[in-house]
Design an enzyme around this catalytic site. Structure first.
Site, PDB file in Angstrom:
ATOM      1  N   ASP A  44     -79.017  12.619  -1.764  1.00  0.00           N
ATOM      2  CA  ASP A  44     -78.851  11.595  -0.997  1.00  0.00           C
ATOM      3  C   ASP A  44     -78.523  11.610   0.576  1.00  0.00           C
ATOM      4  OD1 ASP A  44     -77.858   8.850  -0.769  1.00  0.00           O
ATOM      5  OD2 ASP A  44     -75.866   8.976  -0.770  1.00  0.00           O
TER       6      ASP A  44
ATOM      7  N   GLY B  98     -67.386   4.417   3.577  1.00  0.00           N
ATOM      8  CA  GLY B  98     -68.614   4.609   3.080  1.00  0.00           C
ATOM      9  C   GLY B  98     -69.239   3.345   2.308  1.00  0.00           C
TER      10      GLY B  98
ATOM     11  N   PHE C 170     -76.357   9.365   7.788  1.00  0.00           N
ATOM     12  CA  PHE C 170     -75.101   9.263   7.559  1.00  0.00           C
ATOM     13  C   PHE C 170     -74.157  10.309   6.546  1.00  0.00           C
ATOM     14  CE2 PHE C 170     -77.773   5.173   7.385  1.00  0.00           C
ATOM     15  CZ  PHE C 170     -76.942   4.632   8.424  1.00  0.00           C
TER      16      PHE C 170
ATOM     17  N   LYS D  19     -60.587  10.893  -0.476  1.00  0.00           N
ATOM     18  CA  LYS D  19     -61.852   9.757  -0.736  1.00  0.00           C
ATOM     19  C   LYS D  19     -61.470   9.099  -2.236  1.00  0.00           C
ATOM     20  CE  LYS D  19     -66.898  10.077  -1.385  1.00  0.00           C
ATOM     21  NZ  LYS D  19     -68.011  10.799  -1.284  1.00  0.00           N
TER      22      LYS D  19
ATOM     23  N   GLU E 149     -70.944  11.662  12.035  1.00  0.00           N
ATOM     24  CA  GLU E 149     -72.504  11.682  11.260  1.00  0.00           C
ATOM     25  C   GLU E 149     -73.273  11.550  12.400  1.00  0.00           C
ATOM     26  OE1 GLU E 149     -69.816   9.463  11.010  1.00  0.00           O
ATOM     27  OE2 GLU E 149     -69.524   8.856   8.803  1.00  0.00           O
TER      28      GLU E 149
ATOM     29  N   GLY F 209     -62.871   6.445   7.361  1.00  0.00           N
ATOM     30  CA  GLY F 209     -64.504   6.197   6.979  1.00  0.00           C
ATOM     31  C   GLY F 209     -64.448   5.299   5.826  1.00  0.00           C
TER      32      GLY F 209
HETATM   33  N1  LIG Z   1     -63.749  15.804   4.663  1.00  0.00           N
HETATM   34  C1  LIG Z   1     -63.936  14.801   5.803  1.00  0.00           C
HETATM   35  N2  LIG Z   1     -63.322  14.896   6.976  1.00  0.00           N
HETATM   36  C2  LIG Z   1     -63.397  13.837   7.770  1.00  0.00           C
HETATM   37  N3  LIG Z   1     -64.009  12.583   7.381  1.00  0.00           N
HETATM   38  C3  LIG Z   1     -64.418  12.507   6.421  1.00  0.00           C
HETATM   39  C4  LIG Z   1     -64.479  13.649   5.243  1.00  0.00           C
HETATM   40  N4  LIG Z   1     -65.192  13.185   4.227  1.00  0.00           N
HETATM   41  C5  LIG Z   1     -65.777  11.731   4.478  1.00  0.00           C
HETATM   42  N5  LIG Z   1     -65.401  11.506   5.930  1.00  0.00           N
HETATM   43  C6  LIG Z   1     -65.676  10.038   6.643  1.00  0.00           C
HETATM   44  O1  LIG Z   1     -65.941   9.167   5.383  1.00  0.00           O
HETATM   45  C7  LIG Z   1     -67.249   8.802   5.460  1.00  0.00           C
HETATM   46  C8  LIG Z   1     -67.723   8.423   3.930  1.00  0.00           C
HETATM   47  O2  LIG Z   1     -67.609   9.482   3.433  1.00  0.00           O
HETATM   48  P1  LIG Z   1     -68.796   9.812   2.378  1.00  0.00           P
HETATM   49  O3  LIG Z   1     -68.486  11.255   1.635  1.00  0.00           O
HETATM   50  O4  LIG Z   1     -70.328   9.854   2.989  1.00  0.00           O
HETATM   51  O5  LIG Z   1     -68.769   8.753   1.249  1.00  0.00           O
HETATM   52  P2  LIG Z   1     -69.608   7.544   0.841  1.00  0.00           P
HETATM   53  O6  LIG Z   1     -70.200   7.773  -0.534  1.00  0.00           O
HETATM   54  O7  LIG Z   1     -68.783   6.420   0.826  1.00  0.00           O
HETATM   55  O8  LIG Z   1     -70.734   7.463   1.967  1.00  0.00           O
HETATM   56  C9  LIG Z   1     -68.146   9.844   5.904  1.00  0.00           C
HETATM   57  O9  LIG Z   1     -69.174   9.408   6.546  1.00  0.00           O
HETATM   58  C10 LIG Z   1     -67.133  10.349   7.172  1.00  0.00           C
HETATM   59  O10 LIG Z   1     -66.949   9.389   8.325  1.00  0.00           O
HETATM   60 MG   LIG Z   2     -71.662   8.938   2.959  1.00  0.00          MG
END
Ligand SMILES: Nc1ncnc2c1ncn2[C@@H]1O[C@H](COP(=O)(O)OP(=O)(O)O)[C@@H](O)[C@H]1O
Ligand SMILES: [Mg+2]
Length: 296
Positions: free
Chosen positions: A231, A108, A235, A127, A199, A106
């Site tokens: 937020d 983001g 997404f 992350k 998502e 991912g």
């Molecule tokens: N625990 C998780 N397991 C699998 N995929 C994840 C997880 N956390 C985040 N992702 C993937 O990463 C993407 C971005 O994470 P997110 O927390 O929404 O960060 P951002 O603030 O960059 O949007 C998510 O939309 C998802 O696709």
């Molecule tokens: Mg996000």
């Protein structure tokens, strides 16, 4: 682009002394725009030759950046995001949280999320927060940061963001709110259990009405724990492969008694209602929802 791939590749070959120098630069950045070579000598207790050797390696791996003498008046160093990544991954590995890293799943707005593997083989999501500093390839742009005295803020902003989200998840997860399970956090890096799902924006759901209801049940549970998402969008709502709703991305949460809580709740409701109207033509009772969710 921050090249975390390179960090992951190099990490196993890095030696204790390399980390020692990275940590010293990290510490030095609290008090220096550019951490002086002499300060590092003192701090690490290394001789010039050893320190020079370590700095050359770190520079080759793009983990640090060095001044030109004529501009700052001395030879100094700063961490680059890759160096910060290396420190966090090293710590998380030493803590027994992480054993290996896998592909990215991912990207983001403000983070990269990759697969991580725990020592017992559990799949994790790692992350990396990337606020404010997506490209450092151009030295010119970088100088502007320094001029703005924002030279250290990217470190702290990204660290605070990871801490904040971890804290939110630690409130929510134990109370049974459907959110990713928090595992650990170090510096700008948050480790969660990996979920399998997509998502909302990326998947058509069979029963939009039921999903819509599940979202607000989850949202209300979070409010009962005292947490406003702030937020929410298509997404940041995941439907898992089992069909369950998960609310993700808790970097912007505030306490329910925060002055902006009400506005954020209204915003979250509006964004998600708009989405369901637009994508599924769902008739949503936005006002009823607000009556249910807003503090009285
Ligand atoms: N625990 C998780 N397991 C699998 N995929 C994840 C997880 N956390 C985040 N992702 C993937 O990463 C993407 C971005 O994470 P997110 O927390 O929404 O960060 P951002 O603030 O960059 O949007 C998510 O939309 C998802 O696709
Ligand atoms: Mg996000």
């Amino acid at each position: 682009m921050v090249m975390v791939e390179n960090v992951i590749k190099v990490l196993p070959t890095m030696e204790t002394e390399d980390f020692k120098v990275l940590r010293a630069i990290e510490d030095g950045m609290r008090t220096h725009e550019w951490v002086p070579f002499d300060w590092l000598l003192d701090r690490t207790g290394m001789d010039e030759k050893e320190l020079g050797y370590r700095l050359t390696r770190l520079d080759r791996w793009d983990m640090i950046i060095r001044t030109r003498r004529q501009e700052v008046g001395y030879l100094g160093y700063q961490l680059r995001p890759e160096g910060y990544d290396a420190l966090a991954l090293k710590t998380l590995t030493d803590l027994g949280v992480l054993e290996g890293m896998g592909p990215e799943f991912g990207v983001g707005k403000e983070s990269d999320v990759r697969l991580g593997i725990s020592p017992t083989g559990v799949e994790l999501a790692v992350k990396f927060n990337r606020i404010g500093r997506t490209s450092l390839t151009k030295i010119k742009r970088y100088r502007e940061y320094v001029k703005d005295k924002r030279h250290i803020s990217w470190l702290y902003v990204n660290k605070l963001t990871a801490e904040r989200e971890f804290e939110g998840l630690l409130h929510l997860y134990p109370e049974g709110v459907p959110v990713p399970r928090p595992v650990a956090q170090d510096r700008h890096v948050l480790v969660m259990k990996r979920f399998h799902g997509k998502e909302l924006a990326e998947r058509d759901v069979d029963d939009p009405e039921a999903v819509f209801e599940d979202i607000w049940d989850a949202y209300e549970m979070a409010l009962e724990v005292g947490v406003v998402h702030g937020d929410l969008s298509q997404f940041n709502v995941v439907v898992t492969d089992e069909g369950d709703v998960l609310l993700i991305d808790w970097t912007h949460w505030v306490e329910v008694d925060h002055p902006s809580a009400e506005d954020l709740i209204k915003r979250d409701v509006r964004v998600v209602c708009d989405y369901f109207r637009r994508r599924y033509g769902l008739k949503v009772d936005e006002r009823g929802l607000l009556r249910r969710l807003l503090p009285r």
